[in-house]
Design a protein around this motif. Structure first.
Motif, PDB file in Angstrom:
ATOM      1  N   VAL A  93      -5.104 118.774  91.550  1.00 48.19           N
ATOM      2  CA  VAL A  93      -5.309 120.093  90.944  1.00 48.19           C
ATOM      3  C   VAL A  93      -5.604 119.875  89.460  1.00 48.19           C
ATOM      4  N   GLN A  94      -6.606 120.571  88.957  1.00 52.57           N
ATOM      5  CA  GLN A  94      -6.964 120.494  87.539  1.00 52.57           C
ATOM      6  C   GLN A  94      -6.507 121.770  86.833  1.00 52.57           C
ATOM      7  N   PHE A  95      -5.753 121.587  85.766  1.00 49.90           N
ATOM      8  CA  PHE A  95      -5.254 122.694  84.966  1.00 49.90           C
ATOM      9  C   PHE A  95      -5.952 122.647  83.605  1.00 49.90           C
ATOM     10  N   PRO A  96      -6.721 123.666  83.251  1.00 50.15           N
ATOM     11  CA  PRO A  96      -7.465 123.634  81.988  1.00 50.15           C
ATOM     12  C   PRO A  96      -6.547 123.642  80.765  1.00 50.15           C
ATOM     13  N   PHE A  97      -6.951 122.907  79.746  1.00 47.88           N
ATOM     14  CA  PHE A  97      -6.189 122.856  78.498  1.00 47.88           C
ATOM     15  C   PHE A  97      -6.215 124.181  77.750  1.00 47.88           C
ATOM     16  N   ASP A  98      -7.216 125.029  78.015  1.00 52.17           N
ATOM     17  CA  ASP A  98      -7.310 126.285  77.266  1.00 52.17           C
ATOM     18  C   ASP A  98      -6.472 127.412  77.883  1.00 52.17           C
ATOM     19  N   GLU A  99      -5.595 127.058  78.808  1.00 55.50           N
ATOM     20  CA  GLU A  99      -4.647 128.013  79.389  1.00 55.50           C
ATOM     21  C   GLU A  99      -3.237 127.468  79.204  1.00 55.50           C
ATOM     22  N   PRO A 100      -2.239 128.356  79.180  1.00 57.04           N
ATOM     23  CA  PRO A 100      -0.859 127.868  79.061  1.00 57.04           C
ATOM     24  C   PRO A 100      -0.494 126.961  80.243  1.00 57.04           C
ATOM     25  N   VAL A 101       0.336 125.976  79.968  1.00 56.29           N
ATOM     26  CA  VAL A 101       0.830 125.097  81.031  1.00 56.29           C
ATOM     27  C   VAL A 101       1.705 125.930  81.966  1.00 56.29           C
ATOM     28  N   PRO A 102       1.415 125.923  83.260  1.00 57.06           N
ATOM     29  CA  PRO A 102       2.254 126.671  84.208  1.00 57.06           C
ATOM     30  C   PRO A 102       3.530 125.880  84.531  1.00 57.06           C
ATOM     31  N   ALA A 103       4.385 125.753  83.515  1.00 55.74           N
ATOM     32  CA  ALA A 103       5.547 124.871  83.611  1.00 55.74           C
ATOM     33  C   ALA A 103       6.462 125.221  84.779  1.00 55.74           C
ATOM     34  N   ASP A 104       6.700 126.503  84.995  1.00 55.27           N
ATOM     35  CA  ASP A 104       7.571 126.903  86.099  1.00 55.27           C
ATOM     36  C   ASP A 104       6.979 126.465  87.440  1.00 55.27           C
ATOM     37  N   LEU A 105       5.684 126.643  87.617  1.00 57.64           N
ATOM     38  CA  LEU A 105       5.017 126.225  88.845  1.00 57.64           C
ATOM     39  C   LEU A 105       5.113 124.710  89.015  1.00 57.64           C
ATOM     40  N   LEU A 106       4.846 123.956  87.955  1.00 58.14           N
ATOM     41  CA  LEU A 106       4.920 122.494  88.042  1.00 58.14           C
ATOM     42  C   LEU A 106       6.324 122.040  88.412  1.00 58.14           C
ATOM     43  N   GLU A 107       7.322 122.653  87.805  1.00 62.15           N
ATOM     44  CA  GLU A 107       8.715 122.306  88.110  1.00 62.15           C
ATOM     45  C   GLU A 107       9.041 122.583  89.578  1.00 62.15           C
ATOM     46  N   ARG A 108       8.641 123.753  90.057  1.00 64.73           N
ATOM     47  CA  ARG A 108       8.922 124.105  91.455  1.00 64.73           C
ATOM     48  C   ARG A 108       8.181 123.179  92.424  1.00 64.73           C
ATOM     49  N   MET A 109       6.935 122.845  92.089  1.00 60.59           N
ATOM     50  CA  MET A 109       6.159 121.943  92.947  1.00 60.59           C
ATOM     51  C   MET A 109       6.798 120.552  92.994  1.00 60.59           C
ATOM     52  N   ALA A 110       7.218 120.059  91.847  1.00 60.69           N
ATOM     53  CA  ALA A 110       7.842 118.734  91.795  1.00 60.69           C
ATOM     54  C   ALA A 110       9.139 118.719  92.598  1.00 60.69           C
ATOM     55  N   ARG A 111       9.944 119.755  92.442  1.00 57.12           N
ATOM     56  CA  ARG A 111      11.198 119.850  93.199  1.00 57.12           C
ATOM     57  C   ARG A 111      10.915 119.874  94.700  1.00 57.12           C
ATOM     58  N   PHE A 112       9.910 120.652  95.094  1.00 58.54           N
ATOM     59  CA  PHE A 112       9.568 120.750  96.511  1.00 58.54           C
ATOM     60  C   PHE A 112       9.093 119.402  97.054  1.00 58.54           C
ATOM     61  N   GLN A 113       8.161 118.756  96.344  1.00 60.31           N
ATOM     62  CA  GLN A 113       7.612 117.478  96.828  1.00 60.31           C
ATOM     63  C   GLN A 113       8.705 116.408  96.893  1.00 60.31           C
ATOM     64  N   ALA A 114       9.579 116.361  95.885  1.00 65.09           N
ATOM     65  CA  ALA A 114      10.675 115.385  95.895  1.00 65.09           C
ATOM     66  C   ALA A 114      11.612 115.639  97.068  1.00 65.09           C
ATOM     67  N   GLY A 115      11.911 116.909  97.326  1.00 67.40           N
ATOM     68  CA  GLY A 115      12.767 117.247  98.468  1.00 67.40           C
ATOM     69  C   GLY A 115      12.114 116.884  99.786  1.00 67.40           C
ATOM     70  N   TRP A 116      10.828 117.129  99.876  1.00 70.63           N
ATOM     71  CA  TRP A 116      10.087 116.779 101.090  1.00 70.63           C
ATOM     72  C   TRP A 116      10.135 115.267 101.297  1.00 70.63           C
ATOM     73  N   ASN A 117       9.891 114.512 100.221  1.00 69.11           N
ATOM     74  CA  ASN A 117       9.940 113.053 100.300  1.00 69.11           C
ATOM     75  C   ASN A 117      11.315 112.565 100.747  1.00 69.11           C
ATOM     76  N   GLU A 118      12.351 113.152 100.174  1.00 68.74           N
ATOM     77  CA  GLU A 118      13.713 112.736 100.493  1.00 68.74           C
ATOM     78  C   GLU A 118      14.028 112.994 101.966  1.00 68.74           C
ATOM     79  N   THR A 119      13.660 114.168 102.445  1.00 67.10           N
ATOM     80  CA  THR A 119      13.882 114.491 103.859  1.00 67.10           C
ATOM     81  C   THR A 119      13.102 113.544 104.762  1.00 67.10           C
ATOM     82  N   ALA A 120      11.861 113.292 104.413  1.00 67.92           N
ATOM     83  CA  ALA A 120      11.026 112.396 105.215  1.00 67.92           C
ATOM     84  C   ALA A 120      11.592 110.981 105.226  1.00 67.92           C
TER      85      ALA A 120
END
Length: 127
Positions: A93-120
């Protein structure tokens, strides 16, 4: 003379322009909040976070930063609706520099992917 390849995330970030560095520091912080126990590494000369497998690579380019992951791309599938406005492929996914960083989304995505990895990884160990 060629610029030496970074061996740590800090070295990678230090090599960025100051304005880009600020953005990438915010990206890094969001990912670390999502995966506080994640291991930061350099792979393919770019930063990545691992937790029972790859969580995300994060890298800076001329006009955007990218978040990418090798399969499984569980977080990209789970958050597809929120990612629909961004340029993306199956694993990036490409996030443009001319927009605010969607920090909350990135945090939630990272938490989800890490949890998925751990379960797997537990599932594989229990076979």
């Amino acid at each position: 003379m060629a610029t030496p390849k970074p061996t740590t995330v800090d070295e990678y970030l230090t090599g960025l322009a100051p304005d880009v560095r600020l953005i990438m520091d915010e990206v890094r912080a969001a990912l670390k909040r999502g995966v506080p126990d994640g291991e930061e590494v350099i792979s393919y000369s770019i930063p990545a976070i691992k937790h029972h497998g790859w969580v995300f690579y994060f890298s800076a380019y001329a006009k955007h930063f990218s978040l990418s992951t090798p399969p499984p791309t569980a977080a990209f599938e789970e958050f597809a609706a929120e990612l629909a406005r961004y340029k993306r492929s199956k694993s990036t996914v490409q996030f443009p520099f001319d927009e605010p960083v969607p920090a909350d989304l990135l945090e939630r995505m990272a938490r989800f992917q890490a949890g998925w990895n751990e379960t797997a990884s537990r599932h594989v160990k229990n076979k």
